[in-house]
Design a protein around this motif. Structure first.
Motif, PDB file in Angstrom:
ATOM      1  N   TYR A 176       5.806 -21.881  31.528  1.00 24.59           N
ATOM      2  CA  TYR A 176       5.488 -20.578  30.941  1.00 24.59           C
ATOM      3  C   TYR A 176       5.370 -20.686  29.431  1.00 24.59           C
ATOM      4  O   TYR A 176       6.154 -21.380  28.780  1.00 24.59           O
TER       5      TYR A 176
ATOM      6  N   THR B 197       5.172 -14.693  27.050  1.00 27.41           N
ATOM      7  CA  THR B 197       6.239 -14.087  27.842  1.00 27.41           C
ATOM      8  C   THR B 197       6.981 -13.028  27.037  1.00 27.41           C
ATOM      9  O   THR B 197       7.282 -11.932  27.542  1.00 27.41           O
TER      10      THR B 197
ATOM     11  N   GLY C 265       2.124 -11.438  31.724  1.00 28.10           N
ATOM     12  CA  GLY C 265       3.094 -12.403  32.228  1.00 28.10           C
ATOM     13  C   GLY C 265       2.454 -13.457  33.114  1.00 28.10           C
ATOM     14  O   GLY C 265       2.856 -14.630  33.097  1.00 28.10           O
TER      15      GLY C 265
END
Length: 295
Positions: A80, A85, A131
């Motif tokens: 990620y 994020t 996201g």
């Protein structure tokens, strides 16, 4: 097309994600209920901020990444992008905060609820796909447009209902039932959007950069704990309607109570009169002969 598994760890991740969404919704509804009863703009801003953090940060964002812990793609690791994020967190909290500001000021009406729900729902959908865009894997992400549109509609409807409940629900049992309903709506939106995803792996495995799931798990859990503890403390420390009523009653009693004149002690055996007489000019002091004989 790669094989996708949304429940790699079984029922644990969806159960935890639903629990987070219900917990955040419950705390958010309680905080939002204080907005319309607040006495000043500062208190309304404070309770609106807490409600936005509870609903946007816990019920939506933390629920999203808790559910993503069970997401896996066969043939590639998942990482990620940390800035994206973090940006998704800001989007979720800001969208909910603006929606609460729309419906929490002035007279509540259908136009306000629909407008706030539209803005908040689009913001929630933007948080979800931001996201998703933060994922880094050895492949390309593709989305089915129909299911994406359906997830956006679910987000708008869920946000509209949530804002309406936030401004109208007051009883504890009703708040709990509303939180359970909001948990279903938030999770339904999430997994509908996830079902629109397909992954096409690259022919050769490349290096996947970014933070791993285990790296993000610790700060997410700590953030949720601090937020929940802070919200519970704020709710317990804040005066309730009964406290305000009691304070107003005591203040009214003090204002309406008649003024009490200071009372003087009674004069024993006319000592005050005698001292006054003896203190006049020309008044002789009694002699021993004038004194009464002892008994």
């Amino acid at each position: 097309m790669a094989e996708i598994n949304h429940f790699e760890y079984g029922w644990i991740t969806p159960a935890l994600s639903y629990a987070l969404s219900v917990l955040g919704s419950f705390l958010g509804l309680v905080c939002a209920g204080r907005i319309r009863t607040a006495t000043g703009s500062g208190q309304r801003f404070w309770w609106g901020l807490l409600a936005a953090w509870a609903i946007g940060g816990t019920a939506i964002w933390a629920m999203h990444f808790m559910a993503m812990l069970g997401f896996a793609v066969t043939g590639t690791r998942i990482r990620y992008d940390v800035p994206l994020t973090a940006a998704s967190t800001v989007i979720a909290v800001t969208a909910v905060g603006i929606g609460l500001a729309i419906v929490g000021t002035g007279r509540l009406g259908a136009a306000k609820v629909l407008g706030g729900g539209l803005f908040t729902g689009i913001g929630v959908a933007a948080m979800h796909y931001t996201g998703m865009a933060a994922m880094r894997l050895n492949g390309d992400l593709n989305y089915d447009a129909t299911r994406v549109g359906l997830s956006v509609v679910i987000a708008i409807v869920a946000a509209t209902v949530a804002l309406w409940l936030a401004m109208t629900v007051r009883r504890g049992l009703a708040i709990a039932g509303s939180a359970l309903l909001m948990g279903v709506a938030v999770n339904g939106m999430h997994f509908t959007g996830m079902s629109a995803l397909s992954v096409h792996l690259h022919g050769q495995r490349g290096e996947v950069t970014g933070a791993g799931v285990s790296t993000l798990l610790v700060p997410i859990v700590l953030a949720v704990i601090f937020v929940v503890v802070g919200l519970v403390y704020a709710l317990l420390a804040a005066p309730t309607d009964d406290d305000r009523a009691a304070a107003a009653y005591l203040q009214a009693r003090q204002v309406d109570a008649p003024a009490v004149e200071p009372q003087t002690a009674p004069d024993p055996v006319g000592l005050r009169a005698r001292s006054t007489t003896l203190g006049r000019p020309g008044t002789p002091f009694p002699s021993r002969r004038d004194a009464p004989p002892p008994r």
